[in-house]
Write a protein that holds these residues in place. Structure first.
Motif, PDB file in Angstrom:
ATOM      1  N   CYS A  41      15.266  10.066 -12.851  1.00  0.00           N
ATOM      2  CA  CYS A  41      14.261  11.025 -13.317  1.00  0.00           C
ATOM      3  C   CYS A  41      14.824  12.449 -13.322  1.00  0.00           C
ATOM      4  CB  CYS A  41      13.079  10.925 -12.333  1.00  0.00           C
ATOM      5  SG  CYS A  41      11.733  12.012 -12.691  1.00  0.00           S
ATOM      6  N   GLN A  83      10.220  13.949 -15.356  1.00  0.00           N
ATOM      7  CA  GLN A  83       9.157  13.862 -14.345  1.00  0.00           C
ATOM      8  C   GLN A  83       7.777  14.219 -14.897  1.00  0.00           C
ATOM      9  OE1 GLN A  83       9.526  16.929 -11.411  1.00  0.00           O
ATOM     10  NE2 GLN A  83       8.698  15.680  -9.770  1.00  0.00           N
ATOM     11  N   VAL A  89       2.286  11.448 -11.382  1.00  0.00           N
ATOM     12  CA  VAL A  89       3.025  11.937 -10.206  1.00  0.00           C
ATOM     13  C   VAL A  89       2.310  13.132  -9.567  1.00  0.00           C
ATOM     14  CG1 VAL A  89       4.631  13.609 -11.292  1.00  0.00           C
ATOM     15  CG2 VAL A  89       5.368  12.284  -9.319  1.00  0.00           C
ATOM     16  N   HIS A  93       0.838  13.306  -5.847  1.00  0.00           N
ATOM     17  CA  HIS A  93       1.234  14.451  -5.029  1.00  0.00           C
ATOM     18  C   HIS A  93       0.016  15.058  -4.336  1.00  0.00           C
ATOM     19  CE1 HIS A  93       1.977  18.981  -4.981  1.00  0.00           C
ATOM     20  NE2 HIS A  93       2.665  18.516  -3.978  1.00  0.00           N
ATOM     21  N   ALA A 135       6.057  11.624  -3.704  1.00  0.00           N
ATOM     22  CA  ALA A 135       5.289  11.038  -4.813  1.00  0.00           C
ATOM     23  C   ALA A 135       6.238  10.465  -5.866  1.00  0.00           C
ATOM     24  CB  ALA A 135       4.374  12.094  -5.428  1.00  0.00           C
ATOM     25  N   ASP A 136       7.329  11.182  -6.155  1.00  0.00           N
ATOM     26  CA  ASP A 136       8.319  10.693  -7.127  1.00  0.00           C
ATOM     27  C   ASP A 136       8.814   9.305  -6.757  1.00  0.00           C
ATOM     28  OD1 ASP A 136       8.614  12.914  -8.857  1.00  0.00           O
ATOM     29  OD2 ASP A 136       9.917  13.932  -7.417  1.00  0.00           O
ATOM     30  N   LEU A 139       5.684   6.487  -6.214  1.00  0.00           N
ATOM     31  CA  LEU A 139       4.931   6.144  -7.426  1.00  0.00           C
ATOM     32  C   LEU A 139       5.536   4.927  -8.121  1.00  0.00           C
ATOM     33  CD1 LEU A 139       2.610   7.052  -9.297  1.00  0.00           C
ATOM     34  CD2 LEU A 139       4.239   8.492 -10.508  1.00  0.00           C
ATOM     35  N   ALA A 314       3.595   3.425 -12.830  1.00  0.00           N
ATOM     36  CA  ALA A 314       2.825   4.482 -12.166  1.00  0.00           C
ATOM     37  C   ALA A 314       1.326   4.190 -12.196  1.00  0.00           C
ATOM     38  CB  ALA A 314       3.109   5.815 -12.847  1.00  0.00           C
TER      39      ALA A 314
END
Ligand code: SF4
Length: 328
Positions: A41, A83, A89, A93, A135-136, A139, A314
Motif C-alpha cells: 500500500c 491507501q 481504513v 482508524h 488500521a492499515d 483491515l 476491507a
C-alpha cells in the motif's frame, strides 16, 4: 487470494525510489510475493501529516508505483494500491482510536521525534499515526508485516491495540500481526554517514541513467585515511565497499578488499567499477521502467484495480468490527 498467509506493508509516497529503498524494502517485497499473498500500500494519508508533501502526493504516488512495478512487483500476484482509495481504513482508524489511550500515543518516541522535527505543525494526524497504521494492517487481516529493527515498536503497539479491541469486544475479530524481521541492513548514503534518503540528499535514484549514476557514485565519500593513492585503506569503513557487497560478484568484492588494503586500487577506479555494477544490476529495471512510463494511465489502472480488490477484504472486516463493537 489464496491461503498462503497474508503479508501487508505500506510506504509513504516518496516518488522515485533510491538504492536504500530498493535494498531495504522493494527487493524484499518482490521476494515475498513467491511465498505469501502480499498487499502493498502506498500510504498517502500518512504523507498528509507532513503538509509540505501535499502538492507532491499524486506525482510521488505514480513515480513510486512505477518503480515498484519495474522492480518486479506483479499486480497479478500482489495487491498494489493507494491507501486513501480504500475509505474503510479511515472508519477503522476512528473505531480503533477509541481503544487507544492518548497518553500512550503521546509517549511514543516516534511522536516526540516528530514534534521536535516539525514543531510548527503538530497536527492530530501525527498523534494518531500509529492507530492509522494499525488500521492499515488489520483491515486486511494481515498476519505478517515485514519490518526493520527500527519499526518493531510500531508493530508491537499495533498488536497491543488489537489485543485491547478483541478483549473489550470479547470477539477475536482482529488478527495480531506478526513481525517478519528483514535482514536487510540500513543503507548508508553517499555522504558515508547518514541513512540514504531524499531528505538528506545523499541518495542514488534507481531511475538515473548510467551516466548520471556514474556521476553520483563519483561523489561518494570514502575512507578518510586514503588521502593519497599509496595510502592503504580500510574497506570496512567505506560505503563504496559496502555497496560493492550488494552489487558486485564475491570474487570482485574480495579483490577490492585486498587491493584497497594494499593500496593497489584507487578510489576513482573502485567507484567506476561500482557504478558499472550498479548499472548492470539495474539494466532490466530501467528498461521495464521506460516501457511502463510510456503509459502513465496504466499505472493508475493498476492502482485502481488493486483498490477494488483491497476493498472487498476491507468491507468484510469493517462489517465484523462494527458488529463486534455494537455498531449494527
Ligand atoms: Fe573505498 Fe574502494 Fe577507496 Fe577502498 S579503494 S577506500 S573500498 S572506494
Amino acid at each position: 487470494m489464496s491461503n498462503k498467509g497474508r503479508v501487508f506493508s505500506g510506504a509513504r509516497p516518496t516518488g522515485r525510489q533510491h538504492l536504500g529503498n530498493y535494498l531495504g524494502a522493494i527487493k524484499n517485497y518482490v521476494e515475498l510475493q513467491t511465498k505469501y499473498d502480499c498487499i502493498y500500500c502506498i500510504v498517502d494519508l500518512h504523507a498528509m501529516t507532513t503538509l509540505e508533501e501535499l502538492e507532491y502526493i499524486k506525482t510521488n504516488t505514480a513515480e513510486m508505483a512505477l518503480d515498484w512495478l519495474a522492480a518486479g512487483l506483479e499486480p497479478e500476484k500482489s495487491i498494489l494500491f493507494t491507501q486513501s482509495h480504500v475509505p474503510e481504513v479511515t472508519e477503522l482508524h476512528t473505531i480503533l482510536s477509541m481503544f487507544t489511550p492518548l497518553g500512550k500515543l503521546t509517549d511514543l518516541p516516534t511522536f516526540k521525534d516528530k514534534v521536535r522535527l516539525q514543531p510548527q505543525n503538530v497536527n492530530y494526524g501525527l498523534v494518531g499515526y500509529p492507530v492509522l497504521m494499525t488500521a492499515d494492517i488489520t483491515l486486511y487481516k494481515a498476519e505478517i508485516v515485514p519490518v526493520g529493527v527500527d519499526q518493531q515498536s510500531h508493530i508491537e503497539f499495533a498488536r497491543e491495540i488489537v489485543r485491547t479491541f478483541n478483549y473489550r469486544t470479547k470477539k477475536q475479530v482482529l488478527i495480531e500481526p506478526q513481525m517478519k524481521n528483514t535482514d536487510f541492513p540500513k543503507v548508508i548514503g553517499t555522504d558515508g554517514k547518514k541513512k540514504m534518503g531524499k531528505s538528506e540528499n545523499n541518495h542514488i535514484e534507481l531511475a538515473l541513467s548510467d551516466e548520471e549514476t556514474t556521476e553520483v557514485v563519483k561523489t561518494m565519500v570514502t575512507d578518510p585515511q586514503r588521502i593519497r593513492l599509496k595510502d592503504p585503506g580500510n574497506p570496512e569503513v567505506c560505503n563504496v565497499y559496502t555497496l560493492h557487497q550488494y552489487f558486485s560478484e564475491s570474487e570482485q568484492v574480495q579483490e577490492i578488499n585486498h587491493d584497497c588494503r594494499k593500496a593497489k586500487i584507487g578510489c576513482v577506479d573502485c567507484k567506476l567499477i561500482l557504478s558499472q555494477k550498479i548499472n548492470e544490476n539495474l539494466g532490466s529495471f530501467r528498461e521495464k521502467r521506460n516501457q511502463l512510463s510510456k503509459n502513465p494511465q496504466h499505472i493508475w489502472e493498476i492502482l485502481d484495480d488493486g483498490a477494488k480488490r483491497a476493498r472487498k477484504i476491507a468491507a468484510n472486516t469493517i462489517a465484523e468490527v462494527k458488529s463486534a463493537a455494537g455498531l449494527t
